[in-house]
Design a protein around this motif. Structure first.
Motif, PDB file in Angstrom:
ATOM      1  N   ALA A 232       1.017  -1.161  -0.004  1.00  0.00           N
ATOM      2  CA  ALA A 232       0.108  -0.040   0.199  1.00  0.00           C
ATOM      3  C   ALA A 232       0.812   1.255  -0.112  1.00  0.00           C
ATOM      4  N   GLU A 233       2.341   1.139   0.314  1.00  0.00           N
ATOM      5  CA  GLU A 233       2.901   2.119   0.196  1.00  0.00           C
ATOM      6  C   GLU A 233       3.673   2.693  -0.744  1.00  0.00           C
ATOM      7  N   LEU A 234       3.427   1.720  -2.058  1.00  0.00           N
ATOM      8  CA  LEU A 234       3.696   1.921  -3.460  1.00  0.00           C
ATOM      9  C   LEU A 234       2.813   2.573  -4.079  1.00  0.00           C
ATOM     10  N   PRO A 235       3.107   3.435  -5.087  1.00  0.00           N
ATOM     11  CA  PRO A 235       1.995   4.043  -6.153  1.00  0.00           C
ATOM     12  C   PRO A 235       1.534   3.086  -6.610  1.00  0.00           C
ATOM     13  N   GLU A 236       0.219   3.256  -7.039  1.00  0.00           N
ATOM     14  CA  GLU A 236      -0.825   2.414  -7.736  1.00  0.00           C
ATOM     15  C   GLU A 236      -0.157   1.860  -8.960  1.00  0.00           C
TER      16      GLU A 236
ATOM     17  N   ALA B  32       0.368  -2.562  -9.399  1.00  0.00           N
ATOM     18  CA  ALA B  32      -0.434  -3.506  -9.754  1.00  0.00           C
ATOM     19  C   ALA B  32       0.238  -4.298 -10.826  1.00  0.00           C
ATOM     20  N   GLY B  33       1.178  -3.944 -11.445  1.00  0.00           N
ATOM     21  CA  GLY B  33       1.941  -5.018 -12.563  1.00  0.00           C
ATOM     22  C   GLY B  33       3.338  -5.134 -12.240  1.00  0.00           C
ATOM     23  N   LEU B  34       3.706  -4.816 -10.871  1.00  0.00           N
ATOM     24  CA  LEU B  34       5.179  -4.884 -10.427  1.00  0.00           C
ATOM     25  C   LEU B  34       5.357  -6.207 -10.372  1.00  0.00           C
ATOM     26  N   PHE B  35       4.858  -7.038  -9.872  1.00  0.00           N
ATOM     27  CA  PHE B  35       5.008  -8.531  -9.436  1.00  0.00           C
ATOM     28  C   PHE B  35       4.447  -9.350 -10.294  1.00  0.00           C
ATOM     29  N   VAL B  36       4.884 -10.417 -10.835  1.00  0.00           N
ATOM     30  CA  VAL B  36       4.427 -11.242 -12.054  1.00  0.00           C
ATOM     31  C   VAL B  36       3.851 -12.644 -11.349  1.00  0.00           C
ATOM     32  N   SER B  37       4.134 -12.960 -10.056  1.00  0.00           N
ATOM     33  CA  SER B  37       3.772 -14.131  -9.415  1.00  0.00           C
ATOM     34  C   SER B  37       3.733 -14.153  -8.049  1.00  0.00           C
ATOM     35  N   ARG B  38       2.838 -15.038  -7.454  1.00  0.00           N
ATOM     36  CA  ARG B  38       2.613 -15.129  -5.911  1.00  0.00           C
ATOM     37  C   ARG B  38       2.736 -16.512  -5.678  1.00  0.00           C
ATOM     38  N   ARG B  39       3.398 -16.669  -4.655  1.00  0.00           N
ATOM     39  CA  ARG B  39       3.447 -18.324  -4.243  1.00  0.00           C
ATOM     40  C   ARG B  39       3.231 -18.370  -2.636  1.00  0.00           C
TER      41      ARG B  39
ATOM     42  N   PRO C 149      -4.550 -11.740  -4.614  1.00  0.00           N
ATOM     43  CA  PRO C 149      -3.202 -11.063  -4.436  1.00  0.00           C
ATOM     44  C   PRO C 149      -3.418  -9.542  -4.337  1.00  0.00           C
ATOM     45  N   HIS C 150      -2.294  -9.044  -3.819  1.00  0.00           N
ATOM     46  CA  HIS C 150      -2.234  -7.684  -3.805  1.00  0.00           C
ATOM     47  C   HIS C 150      -1.469  -7.032  -4.886  1.00  0.00           C
ATOM     48  N   ALA C 151      -1.505  -7.435  -6.168  1.00  0.00           N
ATOM     49  CA  ALA C 151      -0.961  -7.224  -7.377  1.00  0.00           C
ATOM     50  C   ALA C 151      -1.727  -7.780  -8.570  1.00  0.00           C
ATOM     51  N   ARG C 152      -1.582  -7.287  -9.592  1.00  0.00           N
ATOM     52  CA  ARG C 152      -2.259  -7.736 -10.950  1.00  0.00           C
ATOM     53  C   ARG C 152      -1.429  -9.267 -11.235  1.00  0.00           C
ATOM     54  N   ILE C 153      -1.802 -10.227 -10.692  1.00  0.00           N
ATOM     55  CA  ILE C 153      -1.113 -11.599 -11.021  1.00  0.00           C
ATOM     56  C   ILE C 153      -2.261 -12.474 -11.819  1.00  0.00           C
ATOM     57  N   SER C 154      -1.738 -12.954 -12.941  1.00  0.00           N
ATOM     58  CA  SER C 154      -2.861 -14.262 -13.482  1.00  0.00           C
ATOM     59  C   SER C 154      -2.860 -15.283 -12.586  1.00  0.00           C
ATOM     60  N   PRO C 155      -4.137 -16.052 -12.765  1.00  0.00           N
ATOM     61  CA  PRO C 155      -4.382 -17.007 -11.855  1.00  0.00           C
ATOM     62  C   PRO C 155      -3.425 -18.158 -12.097  1.00  0.00           C
ATOM     63  N   ALA C 156      -2.721 -18.200 -13.372  1.00  0.00           N
ATOM     64  CA  ALA C 156      -1.866 -19.272 -13.588  1.00  0.00           C
ATOM     65  C   ALA C 156      -0.605 -19.089 -12.778  1.00  0.00           C
ATOM     66  N   ASN C 157      -0.136 -17.659 -12.291  1.00  0.00           N
ATOM     67  CA  ASN C 157       0.908 -17.525 -11.760  1.00  0.00           C
ATOM     68  C   ASN C 157       0.571 -17.237 -10.296  1.00  0.00           C
ATOM     69  N   ASP C 158      -0.414 -17.653  -9.808  1.00  0.00           N
ATOM     70  CA  ASP C 158      -0.856 -17.331  -8.252  1.00  0.00           C
ATOM     71  C   ASP C 158      -0.948 -18.982  -7.867  1.00  0.00           C
ATOM     72  N   VAL C 159       0.078 -19.412  -7.400  1.00  0.00           N
ATOM     73  CA  VAL C 159       0.484 -20.744  -6.999  1.00  0.00           C
ATOM     74  C   VAL C 159       0.319 -21.060  -5.446  1.00  0.00           C
ATOM     75  N   GLN C 160      -0.534 -21.987  -5.112  1.00  0.00           N
ATOM     76  CA  GLN C 160      -0.651 -22.479  -3.540  1.00  0.00           C
ATOM     77  C   GLN C 160       0.201 -23.718  -3.621  1.00  0.00           C
ATOM     78  N   ASP C 161       1.136 -23.964  -3.195  1.00  0.00           N
ATOM     79  CA  ASP C 161       1.798 -25.119  -3.042  1.00  0.00           C
ATOM     80  C   ASP C 161       1.882 -25.615  -1.545  1.00  0.00           C
ATOM     81  N   LEU C 162       0.915 -26.280  -1.143  1.00  0.00           N
ATOM     82  CA  LEU C 162       0.631 -26.557   0.406  1.00  0.00           C
ATOM     83  C   LEU C 162       0.791 -27.998   0.579  1.00  0.00           C
ATOM     84  N   GLU C 163       2.017 -28.387   1.238  1.00  0.00           N
ATOM     85  CA  GLU C 163       1.911 -29.856   1.455  1.00  0.00           C
ATOM     86  C   GLU C 163       0.843 -30.469   2.279  1.00  0.00           C
TER      87      GLU C 163
END
Length: 200
Positions: A64-68, A72-79, A184-198
Motif C-alpha cells: 500500500a506504500e507503493l504507487p498504484e 499493480a503490475g510490478l510483481f508477476v507471480s505470487r506463491r 493477491p495485492h498485485a495484478r497476477i494471473s491465476p496461472a501465476n498465483d500458486v498454492q503449493d501447500l503440502e
C-alpha cells in the motif's frame, strides 16, 4: 603422611572425578536424547493457515506504500508454500504436524530494472520502521542491488530483494490443514498465483 594414606586419598579423588564424569555423561545423554526427539520450537504464534493470512495482510500493508502504478503490475507471480519442518542434528528429523510457511511476490527475472525496485525497497524499510521494526538493509552500489530483512514480534520474517521481490516466512508452526485464500495485492494471473501447500 604415609605412602598408604597418599595412595588412599589419590584413589578417593580419582573415584570422585570418575563419578562426576559419569553423572555429567548421563545428563548429557539425557539432554541429547531429549533435544533431538522433542517436537520443534514453534517460531510464530500462528497455525499454518493463520500464518498465511497474517503474512498476506502484512504484504498488503507494505504494498500500500507503493504507487498504484506500477504496483499493480510490478510483481508477476505470487506463491504460497508450506514445507516440512525439520529439526535435530543436521536438520535430519521431519516432524509430522508441523510445517514452515512462506508467501512470496516475485519480480520478472527477465527484466533488470533496478532503480524503481530500490526505491520501493526504501519505502518498505520506512514502513517497517513505522511499524516499530528495525530492518537490516544491505546495498551493493556497484550492482545497484538492495535487500532488507526484518523480524516481527509474532514470529514473521520479512525479506525484500530488488532482484527477486518480497517474501514473508515462518519456521515451524502447527499445520492445521485448513484451506484459505485471499486475492493477491498485485495484478497476477491465476496461472501465476500458486498454492503449493503440502498435505492439502
Amino acid at each position: 603422611m604415609t605412602a598408604g594414606v597418599v595412595v588412599s586419598r589419590t584413589l578417593m579423588v580419582m573415584a570422585l572425578v570418575v563419578a562426576a564424569l559419569i553423572c555429567a555423561c548421563a545428563v548429557a545423554f539425557r539432554w541429547f536424547g531429549y533435544s533431538i526427539d522433542r517436537p520443534p520450537e514453534l517460531s510464530a504464534e500462528y497455525s499454518s493457515s493463520e500464518a498465511l493470512l497474517a503474512m498476506e495482510d502484512l504484504a498488503g500493508s507494505l504494498m500500500a506504500e507503493l504507487p498504484e502504478e506500477p504496483r499493480a503490475g510490478l510483481f508477476v507471480s505470487r506463491r504460497w508454500e508450506t514445507r516440512s519442518c525439520y529439526s535435530g542434528w543436521n536438520d535430519s528429523i521431519s516432524w509430522d504436524g508441523f510445517v514452515s510457511v512462506s508467501v512470496s511476490y516475485d519480480f520478472d527475472s527477465r527484466t533488470e530494472e533496478s532503480t524503481g525496485r530500490i526505491e520501493y525497497g526504501e519505502r518498505f524499510a520506512a514502513e517497517l520502521e513505522d511499524m516499530g521494526l528495525n530492518p537490516t538493509i544491505e546495498r551493493d552500489t556497484g550492482r545497484s542491488d538492495f535487500s532488507l530483512h526484518a523480524e516481527r514480534d509474532d514470529g514473521l520474517s520479512i525479506g525484500y530483494s530488488s532482484s527477486y521481490g518480497l517474501s514473508l516466512s515462518t519456521d515451524c508452526v502447527v499445520d492445521d490443514g485448513q484451506d484459505v485464500f485471499t486475492p493477491p495485492h498485485a495484478r497476477i494471473s491465476p496461472a501465476n498465483d500458486v498454492q503449493d501447500l503440502e498435505g492439502h
